[in-house]
Design a protein around this motif. Sequence first.
Motif, short mmCIF file in Angstrom:
data_model
loop_
_atom_site.label_atom_id
_atom_site.label_comp_id
_atom_site.label_asym_id
_atom_site.label_seq_id
_atom_site.Cartn_x
_atom_site.Cartn_y
_atom_site.Cartn_z
N LEU A 154 0.83 -1.21 0.00
CA LEU A 154 0.00 0.00 0.00
C LEU A 154 0.86 1.26 0.00
CD1 LEU A 154 -2.78 -1.03 2.55
CD2 LEU A 154 -3.01 -0.84 0.07
N SER A 155 1.91 1.25 0.78
CA SER A 155 2.81 2.40 0.83
C SER A 155 3.48 2.64 -0.51
CB SER A 155 3.86 2.20 1.92
OG SER A 155 4.73 3.30 1.99
N VAL A 160 4.23 6.22 -2.63
CA VAL A 160 5.43 6.46 -3.44
C VAL A 160 5.07 6.74 -4.89
CG1 VAL A 160 7.60 5.46 -4.22
CG2 VAL A 160 6.81 5.03 -1.89
N GLN A 161 4.26 5.86 -5.49
CA GLN A 161 3.97 6.00 -6.92
C GLN A 161 2.89 7.03 -7.21
OE1 GLN A 161 3.18 2.10 -8.52
NE2 GLN A 161 5.29 1.42 -8.31
N ASP A 166 1.14 10.69 2.58
CA ASP A 166 2.52 10.58 3.04
C ASP A 166 2.78 9.16 3.51
OD1 ASP A 166 3.04 13.23 2.51
OD2 ASP A 166 2.36 13.88 4.49
N PRO A 167 3.96 8.58 3.19
CA PRO A 167 4.22 7.19 3.57
C PRO A 167 4.56 6.99 5.04
CG PRO A 167 6.11 8.10 2.42
CD PRO A 167 5.03 9.14 2.38
N ILE A 168 5.05 8.01 5.71
CA ILE A 168 5.47 7.86 7.09
C ILE A 168 5.04 9.08 7.90
CG2 ILE A 168 7.45 6.39 6.58
CD1 ILE A 168 9.23 8.84 6.82
N GLY A 169 5.00 8.89 9.23
CA GLY A 169 4.73 10.01 10.13
C GLY A 169 3.44 9.83 10.90
N LEU A 186 -3.16 4.49 5.54
CA LEU A 186 -2.41 3.30 5.12
C LEU A 186 -2.16 2.32 6.27
CD1 LEU A 186 0.18 4.77 2.58
CD2 LEU A 186 -2.04 3.72 2.16
N PRO A 187 -1.67 2.75 7.44
CA PRO A 187 -1.47 1.77 8.52
C PRO A 187 -2.76 1.12 8.99
CG PRO A 187 -1.06 4.01 9.29
CD PRO A 187 -1.14 4.07 7.82
N VAL A 188 -3.84 1.90 9.07
CA VAL A 188 -5.12 1.33 9.49
C VAL A 188 -5.62 0.31 8.47
CG1 VAL A 188 -7.56 1.86 9.86
CG2 VAL A 188 -5.82 3.27 10.93
N THR A 189 -5.51 0.65 7.20
CA THR A 189 -5.93 -0.29 6.15
C THR A 189 -5.12 -1.57 6.20
OG1 THR A 189 -6.54 1.59 4.74
CG2 THR A 189 -6.30 -0.55 3.67
#
Length: 302
Positions: A154-155, A160-161, A166-169, A186-189
């Motif tokens: 997912l990230s 990225v693409q 945002d991928p982090i934070g 993203l983390p929850v998904t």
Amino acid sequence: METIRMIFKRIVLLSTVVVIATFLLSLLMRLLPGDPAAVLVPNAPEELRALIREETGLSKGVFGYYWQWLSGMLQGDFGKYYLNGGYRPVSEVLKQCLPPSLFLILYAQIVALALSIPLGLISAYKENSRFDRITSSILFTAVSIPAFASGIILSLIFAVQLGWVDPIGYESPFGNPVEHFKLMILPVTSLAIGLTSSYTRLLRTDVIATLKEDYVTMAASKGLSDRRILWRHVFRPSSITLMTSAALNMGGLIGGAVVIENIFSIQGIGFEIIYALGTRQYVALQSLIALVAVGYVFFNVV
């Protein structure tokens, strides 16, 4: 009286499991190679190392160290991080890392239940239909993918693409709610995918069995709509297994959050556990993992 007795037994069970788990953890920590004091303060003189051994209880043997740590934890003293000649109480770190982990676990449960309940009801109502077969195949595939793998995929795609998030934070919901939810998508998904698959299959099985009950046939014969029958007469008795599984998975989510937090750089309990492990912060690591064990056992007992 019987209720009080049952609650007392549960509390004794919880306490026993936590004590055994944390004691075994302390034994494993002692098996790690090297002198813990030398790792905590590598450039310090021997006098300071001896002082740290005495302060942490490392000089008192296995049982002495564990008793000192346990009695301190019961009084609210979770130990200290020893860094650069100074220290920082673990309790201060917990105040910062607990909210992100709790939000992550709570959101994952909400998303998983919000998706699995309608999917489970519809799949059961349309048993063996094309929708049911496609949904079952997708969910079976999804539950086979580990949460960390889903997080990386997912990230890579959406952060990225595509650059949608945002991928982090991490951002506090009380400071910037929009950014908070954007960073948590993203983390929850990643955590919710596996839960949704598991919950949907559990609910589908129970709903199929409930639909064959006589009172459901009677409700249909009275001319009630399918929607009302599913939500008012079928979902309630079919949700017991689902809710039990959801409660049990609260403990499992604590362990799953350890990996996800490190993938997305969320400074929760999992992030701090990996950091404490890498820097060999023995006392801090034991306190953090003990907190995870307490949470896991608590949700299972409840």
